[in-house]
Scaffold this motif. Structure first.
Motif, PDB file in Angstrom:
ATOM      1  N   VAL A   1       0.854  -1.185   0.000  1.00  0.00           N
ATOM      2  CA  VAL A   1       0.000   0.000   0.000  1.00  0.00           C
ATOM      3  C   VAL A   1       0.891   1.235   0.000  1.00  0.00           C
ATOM      4  CG1 VAL A   1      -1.852   1.214   1.186  1.00  0.00           C
ATOM      5  CG2 VAL A   1      -1.708  -1.268   1.328  1.00  0.00           C
ATOM      6  N   ALA A   2       0.644   2.126  -0.960  1.00  0.00           N
ATOM      7  CA  ALA A   2       1.436   3.364  -1.052  1.00  0.00           C
ATOM      8  C   ALA A   2       0.501   4.485  -1.466  1.00  0.00           C
ATOM      9  CB  ALA A   2       2.575   3.185  -2.057  1.00  0.00           C
ATOM     10  N   THR A   3      -0.546   4.691  -0.658  1.00  0.00           N
ATOM     11  CA  THR A   3      -1.604   5.622  -1.078  1.00  0.00           C
ATOM     12  C   THR A   3      -1.297   7.077  -0.759  1.00  0.00           C
ATOM     13  OG1 THR A   3      -2.698   4.925   0.946  1.00  0.00           O
ATOM     14  CG2 THR A   3      -3.528   4.007  -1.096  1.00  0.00           C
ATOM     15  N   GLY A   4      -0.237   7.329  -0.005  1.00  0.00           N
ATOM     16  CA  GLY A   4       0.224   8.703   0.149  1.00  0.00           C
ATOM     17  C   GLY A   4      -0.671   9.628   0.968  1.00  0.00           C
ATOM     18  N   PHE A   5      -0.526  10.913   0.703  1.00  0.00           N
ATOM     19  CA  PHE A   5      -1.139  11.935   1.550  1.00  0.00           C
ATOM     20  C   PHE A   5      -1.717  13.064   0.701  1.00  0.00           C
ATOM     21  CE2 PHE A   5       1.670  15.580   1.068  1.00  0.00           C
ATOM     22  CZ  PHE A   5       2.772  15.010   0.450  1.00  0.00           C
ATOM     23  N   ASN A   6      -2.425  13.972   1.374  1.00  0.00           N
ATOM     24  CA  ASN A   6      -2.897  15.229   0.780  1.00  0.00           C
ATOM     25  C   ASN A   6      -2.817  16.305   1.838  1.00  0.00           C
ATOM     26  OD1 ASN A   6      -3.888  14.828  -1.969  1.00  0.00           O
ATOM     27  ND2 ASN A   6      -5.205  13.297  -1.015  1.00  0.00           N
ATOM     28  N   PRO A   7      -2.642  17.566   1.434  1.00  0.00           N
ATOM     29  CA  PRO A   7      -2.770  18.621   2.438  1.00  0.00           C
ATOM     30  C   PRO A   7      -4.234  18.713   2.865  1.00  0.00           C
ATOM     31  CG  PRO A   7      -1.865  19.475   0.361  1.00  0.00           C
ATOM     32  CD  PRO A   7      -2.356  18.097   0.097  1.00  0.00           C
ATOM     33  N   ILE A   8      -4.489  19.080   4.107  1.00  0.00           N
ATOM     34  CA  ILE A   8      -5.878  19.168   4.554  1.00  0.00           C
ATOM     35  C   ILE A   8      -6.557  20.380   3.925  1.00  0.00           C
ATOM     36  CG2 ILE A   8      -5.430  18.024   6.758  1.00  0.00           C
ATOM     37  CD1 ILE A   8      -5.735  20.865   8.062  1.00  0.00           C
ATOM     38  N   LYS A   9      -7.856  20.359   3.913  1.00  0.00           N
ATOM     39  CA  LYS A   9      -8.647  21.515   3.462  1.00  0.00           C
ATOM     40  C   LYS A   9      -8.594  22.573   4.559  1.00  0.00           C
ATOM     41  CE  LYS A   9     -11.161  19.991  -0.269  1.00  0.00           C
ATOM     42  NZ  LYS A   9      -9.911  19.381  -0.773  1.00  0.00           N
ATOM     43  N   LEU A  10      -8.520  23.847   4.144  1.00  0.00           N
ATOM     44  CA  LEU A  10      -8.362  24.903   5.142  1.00  0.00           C
ATOM     45  C   LEU A  10      -9.633  25.718   5.333  1.00  0.00           C
ATOM     46  CD1 LEU A  10      -4.729  26.056   4.304  1.00  0.00           C
ATOM     47  CD2 LEU A  10      -5.500  24.580   6.150  1.00  0.00           C
ATOM     48  N   ASP A  11     -10.762  25.167   4.889  1.00  0.00           N
ATOM     49  CA  ASP A  11     -12.028  25.902   4.958  1.00  0.00           C
ATOM     50  C   ASP A  11     -12.389  26.359   6.370  1.00  0.00           C
ATOM     51  OD1 ASP A  11     -11.976  25.111   2.414  1.00  0.00           O
ATOM     52  OD2 ASP A  11     -13.630  23.671   2.536  1.00  0.00           O
ATOM     53  N   LYS A  12     -11.948  25.587   7.367  1.00  0.00           N
ATOM     54  CA  LYS A  12     -12.389  25.897   8.722  1.00  0.00           C
ATOM     55  C   LYS A  12     -11.513  26.957   9.381  1.00  0.00           C
ATOM     56  CE  LYS A  12     -14.440  21.412   9.567  1.00  0.00           C
ATOM     57  NZ  LYS A  12     -13.995  20.068   9.926  1.00  0.00           N
ATOM     58  N   TYR A  13     -10.435  27.377   8.711  1.00  0.00           N
ATOM     59  CA  TYR A  13      -9.536  28.359   9.332  1.00  0.00           C
ATOM     60  C   TYR A  13      -9.812  29.756   8.802  1.00  0.00           C
ATOM     61  CZ  TYR A  13      -7.061  24.502  11.420  1.00  0.00           C
ATOM     62  OH  TYR A  13      -6.758  23.403  12.177  1.00  0.00           O
TER      63      TYR A  13
END
Lengths: 663, 127, 146, 323
Positions: free
Chosen positions: A329-341
């Motif tokens: 498994v090498a599904t990696g990452f994403n930056p989080i959404k910043l809508d709440k900030y």
């Protein structure tokens, strides 16, 4: 007559400090069938094991109980020791008096009492243990790598290098992942594309590697050595085998207002597109949400200009099924959404960007051709503020509780690159802590401060306010100076926390692997087995297991490959002998067990039985395939007649344990 | 360090000051920052150290607007405003600790002052 | 019912090998205390727990039985805990129907990462059972301890 | 109807379509009726009976009968067809070896209810326009028909034959029955009251095993209560085993498979309302996992060998319970 040996481990003081081990050994010595009961400093040590082995031989033991740490720790150690002394390894039981006794209790009297009960329970069980022999099951010599980022590519290359076939399943139209979007890499500042794209090409040209781009894993069945995986090849409306990647269609496509994912939506692409110049496979993909032909049936330009005749508006999703011995498994990452900030005004102001967006803004293949310009008015920014830990190390529902690990370093890199290229720009970095554990990492950060004069300020940004003159007011605290600052900035860069890819959770369910509460895959052992999942045959590569930078990801990718190769090298693997079996004389053939078996291990045969009156009777009875059965025991409870039982965890064994606890 | 006072403040605020990671976002976000001698992050830190009498003597406890910006933005959920409030309560609950007496009010009144502000002030500054 | 201050209930916990037993180990590794009353029986999957075992425990004088397994969807064997959930729901409902105290039985999903949850669950369950007093309704008198 | 059945059975025996007939024959007394296998026209003429007392469900006997050579004719009442279907589904009955004639169902009579009126020395019972004329050695007595109906017939769930090769008489419909009334009543009691109710009932058990032996869902080759290896074997009534283990485990073993035929309570010599345990499971399954009638078909998945990812948690017992 049973001859059982009990061995109580001190585990140094780990057990002995809260459990009176002598009293435990003494008490268990009086249990029925126990002929020897000893305690020792470290049972798992060479000499501890020797003690067990000698006792097996001298006392002719028929069962062994080790009172020590969790069976998850040393069950195998003691099983091997028993086997080497000629005792069937499955005649060994472990009483967990460390993790489940000495470490959680403080009062010696009650902890000792509990340890005795746990030991007694194990003795009661071992009375009913039977010798078990493991079966062998063949290994399919092919690996599957899920995810085609740098982790997946490196794992696939290493496995292919060892001489095994590998398939990469990548959900995007091209492999490359996040690294393809990055401009430069720390701490050497070499260009990411320059080191990644050769690897992508290598993967595509390696005859042992098959790349399924724009594909997803739809279903996983089977078990270690023999997984059957269904792969969904999503319709890209372009025949992969015909497309030459000339790019003419993308030029001629009249629909050019599609946000470009590769550039983080900072510019546009056409409805038929190749994500970037070095994409692998270099094949166009039609985005059906924007393609005018697909939406209204009016256009067809790409089809007309394609000399290869590769365009196929009617293409459907297809499914392929393939057997694999190992899965990485090498599904990696994403930056989080910043809508709440809201305080960082990310959604209000185009000049507040994430670090990954900044990578694209600075990249030569990015929206500005490599010149850093403000997204709002394409002007040159003179003051740039970096905010660290946006969403990382948070104890609230907005963010993530962990440190995202890579932000300190890439921010130092960004700051340095900006100061290098645009010396007239002032760069401020607001940090809580600067975390640079890594080879040449702290030196790198110090260079940003000392050589490039980046203003590192200990403190956090509290509020970002876009002003009417196009500038941005950044209100922050400088904790060391004890003041509240207002910086009149042109751009703000947010180091957004990273999170596992959203596809990881459903994948974990399909693979029956475990995840932590943050959706990172859990490794089999946090220290000693960091690249294996707890599920045999499933390995972990890269950021799907936890935040990682590129060198660490590549290291883990190769480690996962090594583990997978180790598995694929074997012709067969030893199966767990603790599997279900059906007593034919009791089986009703009712099919209840078959319905609950997740592995399809149960089949039915018509069998002839001799009756007491010498007549014969043919009855339908269940039969378990021990190579397929994984030993969950679901069938044993579904079986109304009690014909189905589980070796190693039989009805009578568990009931003996219950009785011993309640005694 | 006054252990009793510390415990009183911790209990009445319900805040676990040990959760603070000292990022200073509370002080970065505070609109009264320049008015205050001790800033929100210092409140949290000083309460952790038990140095509460200093805070009680400081005017800072009356400068906090209780706007809760720090509470909203604290990444660790520490809620500094509650700490300030707890220290202020500890101060006004002392004998003669009232910041505001009913007799002070007529002098403070002006036409634009909403009634509610007076009531709030009484609630905040007097026992 | 008279409340005995010194009553120490016998609690049997069935833990699946992959999640809950590992969770229990983790609470040990993290030195998170829970009462000694809880004794764990390791089973491969929560679906291995036959209702007979639960009745047997009560008959032999256990005061509480708790079953722990992987969270639904996380079963090491894909679907085992879904079957567990149905079986145990029906069994607990039946025990309730027969007038057995509801707080004597419990099912909890504890993952390998939830050492703290394991300890807290055991703490709470022990307290609940303690409050109920000894199991008199399901025990076999011949098995009663003196 | 009895004549029509005998006539048809003789025809099928004569033309060789079936080798045996399973039905009922009279015992020592008129009301003392037992399932029986007939192999000849003579036996049928002499012993075959189908009247107000032929309540016994014959489907279970087909497990053994279909293991023998040849084909069996079975007369099944609507409730019996559910049991039959369930056994076919569990591969316990070979459907090919059975010729099913669906016959009209009850209500059948409960001799105990007649005796309860103080009527003894019973020689025969006739139903004349829903008044029972009871011949006794002391003369003829009467009572209303419906006061003597079996408990299981009073809460009949269906007059529909879910399986048959031919019908004698009319097929009916699934009924809107009140069968869960008593379960609900118990559910609304306090735990102590429920406990007292069941202790009172189950402590009467003498472990005659009639409930198990008559139950069409209890067809195990070797019952767990007889099997020393099961760990719960127990043959004689012993302390609280019946209250705490036997009846709970038995009900759980048939949960999701019990068709609610009511035979367990009919045959219990101690008059324990055992069917309430089964109905509790049926009611729970219907409420928690969707309506399910065991034996209604031969293909659907039984509730306990099936699941939904969003099934309720066992804590629902706390949430919906009284007290």
């Amino acid at each position: 007559m049973q001859r059982i040996g009990v061995f109580v481990c001190h585990c140094g003081t780990n057990i002995a400090a809260t459990v009176d081990v002598k009293a435990v050994a003494e008490a268990l010595g009086h249990e029925p069938g126990v002929v020897i009961s000893q305690e020792y400093q470290y049972m798992c040590s060479e000499s501890g094991q020797e003690l067990v082995k000698n006792a097996i031989k001298e006392q002719k033991l028929t069962g062994v109980v080790i009172c020590s740490c969790s069976p998850r720790m040393h069950e195998n150690t003691f099983r091997k020791a028993a086997a080497s002394a000629g005792l069937n390894p499955y005649l060994v039981e472990i009483a967990n008096i460390r993790e489940q006794c000495s470490w959680i209790h403080k009062d010696i009297a009650t902890a000792t009492e509990k340890a005795i009960i746990l030991g007694r329970t194990a003795v009661a069980k071992v009375h009913l243990n039977t010798p078990l022999t493991s079966m062998e099951s063949p290994v399919v010599k092919r690996a599957l790598v899920i995810g085609g980022g740098i982790a997946g590519i490196q794992t696939a290359l290493d496995i292919a290098e060892a001489g095994f076939d590998v398939d990469i399943v990548e959900k995007n139209p091209t492999i490359g992942g996040k690294m393809a979007q990055i401009d430069k890499t720390f701490p050497t500042l070499d260009c990411a594309a320059c080191i990644l794209t050769p690897k992508m090409v290598e993967a595509s040209q390696n005859e042992r590697i098959t790349i399924h781009s724009f594909s997803e894993v739809a279903d996983v069945k089977g078990f270690v050595g023999n997984f059957t995986v269904k792969i969904k090849k999503k319709a890209r409306f372009v025949d992969e085998t015909k497309c030459t990647g000339c790019g003419l269609c993308t030029e001629k496509c009249p629909m050019k207002k599609v946000p470009n994912e590769f550039n983080m939506g900072l510019d546009n692409r056409s409805a038929i597109y190749i994500p970037f110049a070095q994409a692998v496979p270099k094949v166009a993909t039609i985005d059906p949400n924007y393609c005018m032909m697909m939406k209204s049936g009016k256009c067809g330009v790409c089809s007309k200009v394609c000399s290869a005749g590769a365009i196929d508006y009617k293409q459907q999703d297809t499914f392929i099924e393939q057997q694999y011995g190992a899965i990485v498994v090498a599904t990696g990452f994403n930056p989080i959404k910043l809508d709440k900030y809201d305080e960082f005004a990310y959604n209000q102001c185009p000049d507040v960007v994430t670090s990954l967006e900044l990578e694209r803004l600075m990249n030569a293949a990015g929206p500005n051709g490599g010149t850093l310009l403000r997204p709002s008015d394409k002007s040159h920014p003179h003051t740039i503020v970096f905010v660290q830990c946006v969403g990382s190390r948070c104890d609230d529902e907005k963010g993530k509780p962990y440190c995202s690990k890579i932000c300190c370093m890439y921010t130092a890199k960004h700051a340095m690159l900006i100061r290098e290229k645009y010396p007239d720009t002032e760069v401020y970095v607001f940090y809580i802590d600067v975390r640079t554990p890594g080879k040449n990492f702290d030196e790198f950060y110090r260079r940003a401060v000392e050589q490039y004069n980046v203003h590192y300020i200990k403190g956090m940004v509290g509020k970002v306010t876009p002003k009417s003159d196009g500038k941005i007011d950044v209100q922050a605290s400088d904790l060391l100076a004890g003041e509240q600052l207002h910086i009149n900035a042109d751009m703000v860069v947010l180091a957004a926390a990273i999170e596992p890819d959203k596809t990881a959770r459903p994948l974990a369910t399909m693979l029956t692997t475990q995840m932590d509460t943050n959706d990172f895959f859990t490794e089999a052992h946090p220290k000693l087995r960091p690249v294996e999942s707890a599920t045999a045959g499933i390995f972990l590569s890269g950021a799907c297991q936890g935040p990682k930078d590129i060198p660490e990801t590549v290291a883990q990718a190769s480690a996962a490959a090594a583990k997978a190769i180790g598995l694929l090298c074997k012709n067969s693997i030893t199966c767990n002998p603790c599997v279900a079996h059906s007593d034919e004389l009791m089986c009703n053939g009712c099919s209840s067990c078959e319905k609950v078996c997740p592995y399809g291990a149960i089949t039915y045969v018509d069998k002839e039985f001799r009756m007491p009156d010498r007549s014969t009777k043919v009855r339908r009875v269940a039969s378990v395939n021990p190579a397929v059965c994984q030993g969950c025991g679901a069938c044993t409870v579904a079986c109304p007649s009690g014909a189905m039982d589980l070796s190693g965890f039989s009805n009578s064994q568990i009931m003996a344990e219950v009785d011993a606890i309640c005694k | 360090m006054n252990k009793n006072l510390k415990e009183q403040v911790l209990r009445s605020s319900g805040v676990n000051v040990l959760k603070c990671m000292r990022c200073g976002k509370c002080s970065a976000t505070c609109p009264s920052y320049d008015e205050m001698e001790y800033h929100p992050h210092q409140f949290v830190y000083m309460v952790e150290k038990g140095d509460i009498e200093t805070l009680m003597k400081s005017e800072s406890i009356y400068k906090c607007l209780t706007c809760f910006a720090c509470v909203d933005r604290c990444p660790r959920g520490v809620e500094p405003a509650r700490v300030v409030e707890a220290v202020r309560l500890a101060a006004v609950r002392q004998q003669g600790g009232n910041r505001l007496e009913p007799s002070d009010i007529p002098a403070l009144l002006d036409e634009d002052l909403p009634q509610q502000a007076i009531v709030t002030a009484m609630r905040k500054y007097a026992k | 019912m008279q409340v005995n201050e010194n009553f120490e209930p016998v609690i049997v916990a069935f833990c699946c090998n992959w999640c809950s037993y590992a969770g229990a180990d983790l609470s040990g590794t993290n030195r998170l205390n829970y009462p000694t009353n809880v004794k764990i029986i390791r089973v491969p999957c929560s679906c291995r727990v036959n209702p007979m075992f639960i009745l047997r425990a009560f008959q032999k004088g256990a005061d509480g039985v708790i079953i722990c397994g992987c969270h639904p969807g996380d079963c090491h064997y894909t679907s085992g805990n879904y079957f567990t959930r149905r079986r145990i729901t029906l069994l607990y409902s039946m025990l309730d129907f027969l007038g057995i105290e509801r707080d004597r039985t419990r099912l909890e999903w504890v993952s390998a990462a939830e050492g703290a949850k394991f300890a807290a669950t055991m703490q709470q369950f022990t307290e609940d059972v303690k409050a109920l007093g000894p199991n008199r309704r399901l025990e076999d008198l011949r098995c009663r301890k003196q | 109807m009895q004549e029509a059945m005998i006539k048809r059975a003789k025809e099928l025996l004569a033309d060789g379509s079936v080798d045996r007939v399973i039905g009922w024959k009279r015992g020592e007394f008129a009301y003392d009726i037992t399932p029986a296998v007939f192999t000849s026209a003579e036996e049928l003429d002499r012993d075959f009976v189908c009247d107000d007392f032929t309540a016994a469900n014959v489907s279970k006997y087909l497990v053994k009968e279909t293991q023998k050579e040849g084909k069996v004719l079975a007369f099944l009442k609507p409730c019996d067809t559910y049991s039959f279907n369930q056994l076919v589904k569990e591969h316990r009955i070979d459907r090919e070896k059975v010729y099913v004639i669906g016959i009209e169902g009850g209500p059948k009579l409960d001799i105990e209810k007649i005796r309860a009126k103080g009527i003894t020395g019973i020689l025969g019972v006739r139903n004349e326009d829903y008044t029972l004329k009871i011949e006794t050695i002391y003369g003829t007595q009467t009572m209303p028909f419906y006061e003597a109906v079996l408990g299981k017939c009073a809460s009949c769930k269906s007059k529909k034959h879910v399986v048959f090769d031919e019908l004698i008489g009319e097929d009916g419909d699934v009924l809107d029955s009140n069968r869960f009334e008593m379960v609900e009543k118990l559910e609304n009691m306090t735990a102590q009251e429920r406990f007292d109710f069941w202790r009172d009932q189950l402590s009467k058990c003498i472990r005659c095993n009639a409930c198990r032996n008559v139950c069409p869902a209890c067809t195990c080759e070797n019952c767990v209560f007889d099997n020393p290896k099961s760990g719960i074997d127990n043959k004689a009534p012993a302390d609280s085993f019946e209250e705490n283990m036997f009846h709970i485990i038995r009900a759980f073993h048939v949960a999701g498979r019990c068709t609610d035929c009511g035979e367990c309570s009919r045959v219990c010599p101690q008059h324990i309302p055992l069917h309430l345990l089964n109905r509790k499971f049926i009611k729970d399954i219907n409420e928690l996992y969707g309506e399910y009638q065991a034996g209604a078909d031969t293909t659907s998945r039984a509730p306990l060998t099936d699941y939904n990812k969003d099934d309720c948690e066992p804590s629902i017992v706390h949430e919906r319970g009284v007290e």
